[in-house]
Design a protein around this motif. Sequence first.
Motif: not given
Lengths: 423, 235
Positions: A368-376, B89-93
């Motif tokens: 998942p693209g998270t605050f701690g891993n914004l560019k997975p 599914e779980f990727q931010p803009d």
Amino acid sequence: MHRRLIPRSWRLPLVSGLALAMLVCGLKPVLAQTNQPNIVAAGEYLARAGDCMACHTAPGGKLLAGGHAMPTPFGTLYSTNITPDPDTGIGRWSADDFYRTMHEGRSRDGGLLYPAMPFGSYTKVTRADSDAIFAYLKSVPPVSLPNKENDLQFPYNNRALILGWRTLFFNEGTYRPDDSKPAQWNRGAYLVGGLGHCAMCHSAINALGGNSQSRAFEGGLIPMQNWYAPSLTSNKEAGLGNWSLAEISDYLRDGISHRGAVYGPMAEVVYDSLQYMTDKDTLAMAVYLKSLGEGSPPPPASSKVSSAESSLLMILGASVYDKQCAVCHGPEGRGMPPQYPPLASNQSIQMASAVNPIRMVLNGGFPPGTFGNLKPYGMPPFAQVLSDDEVAAVVTYIRTSWGNLGAPVSARNANALRSVPLN
Amino acid sequence: MSPMRRLAAILAGVVFSSHAAAAQTGDHPPDTMAARVLGCTSCHGAQGRGTDNDYFPRLAGKPSGYLYNQLVAFRDGRRRYPPMNYLLEFQPDSFLRLIADYFAEQNPPFPPRATPVVSPELLALGRGLTVNGDVARGIPACASCHNPRLTGMQPAVPGLLGLPSDYISAQLGAWRYGTRTSAEPDCMQMVASHLTETDVTALSAWLSSLPVPVNATQVPQGSLAMPLPCGSQPN
């Protein structure tokens, strides 16, 4: 929990802006009465910890307005509107009504809730936290959207059956701290066992749709999703007894760690819920989860695949691995953590159930693209380039190489997972 | 065939290379978008150039706004294709924007052009709809939005060249049947709903038969007065 597609637009207006706007407009009676923006902020945080949004927001729908379809082995349930709309939401509810729902699994009219609502876990939530969540729910924009009728098969459409289910599986009661353990451990236990409702997936669901308290966190295949939720008590699975606290905390909050990355339904939990937790809380959860991983080791791996067949699989698997996998995961399976997870010593590859590694090879996936891993970094799907034999071979190879102690898998195992719904 | 015999037969054909993959020397993967989107390029080809599988279209050089809209639509389920819905599914803009920018900036060579396998009459129908549309049936010309050179318009109207016939046909079908939708008003859904099966075959054959010009860039935003409102294209 199940897979869903969540619009992101609602993630932006955080509480400060929201609370300010509400105070300026004076339109929100709850805030006007309590004048406690802090309780709303605290409530939003706790609602995140409980992942209310994930189930109570439909794909492309309004925040917390319900209508999200939840397929179960017994039929389809629809989540309810928990915005403060007076007619279709919880606008007429009191904090007492809300607490009764969280604590007892009963709706405002006294009706019994289906256990898709994780009240078996939420019952552990304190009154103060329940009140904060309620204050937050009363602060979100009201949406007029009537609840959808559930579509359950006979006999499961008879709510009286819930009484029996409750007798077997529901233990009402607020979390009671264990005084022999430090406060941090107790905080972790409260979050994992209460709002986090981790046991909903990480305990086996039996034929009655319940899970037994005595076998909590021992793992199981998640119905309808065909992902295996590993045991949190066995270090052979996802037991975290030999992970460092930082590794567990990174995994929960960022979705990647030096030991492995989240995928499948756990990616959703991190994306919608855990990435919003404070470091202090994910660390507390880590302390508690690590302590769970002290169970007895499971029986050694066994496989129905003959040794002659598995040696052929290993030869083919090595060839596929070198061609397709080694460029990222390394010839010795060490990966490049945290971005490319290690395969050597990775518990999730060696578990008795091979469902997850087979699905990762078939479907690939982005953490998942998270605050701690914004560019997975994403792993390619291989369903379209590898045959069933090749999938079985490479999964057998990674399960049994570099000291890994998993069992071989067959082409039939691989084929069976090609057709499972992806989301 | 038994699993044993089948495996033995496969192995007979495997060419063994000694660890073809280079041993990794660095501790981290490259800090590039190319490394991050390996999960995309395994199907869409290196740099998103497309492959010989008609259903994995070229991404390279499409306008970033268009690619972004598609990524969001896949993530939110407005465009249905389970492997794409699953991956995004779980990727931010913010990350989807980076992916779109990356592929928009690529300019690898185009694959060889297809030779049409339909009749000259169908090709003529496809050409007519592309250039002139069919006013009587409420079908605007493709060229009216995608520009007369069919290379698209910034920021979100894609070019129509260099795409396989089957892919174009599948997309027009997906709009007609609602498995591909765009932000409202969904102009392409409106257009596709006026097309017959024959129109779709003709358009797909004609468009896929056209050469891609050397300079296949989009015209600037607002260069064309679009005949329909489009939710996905700001004007």
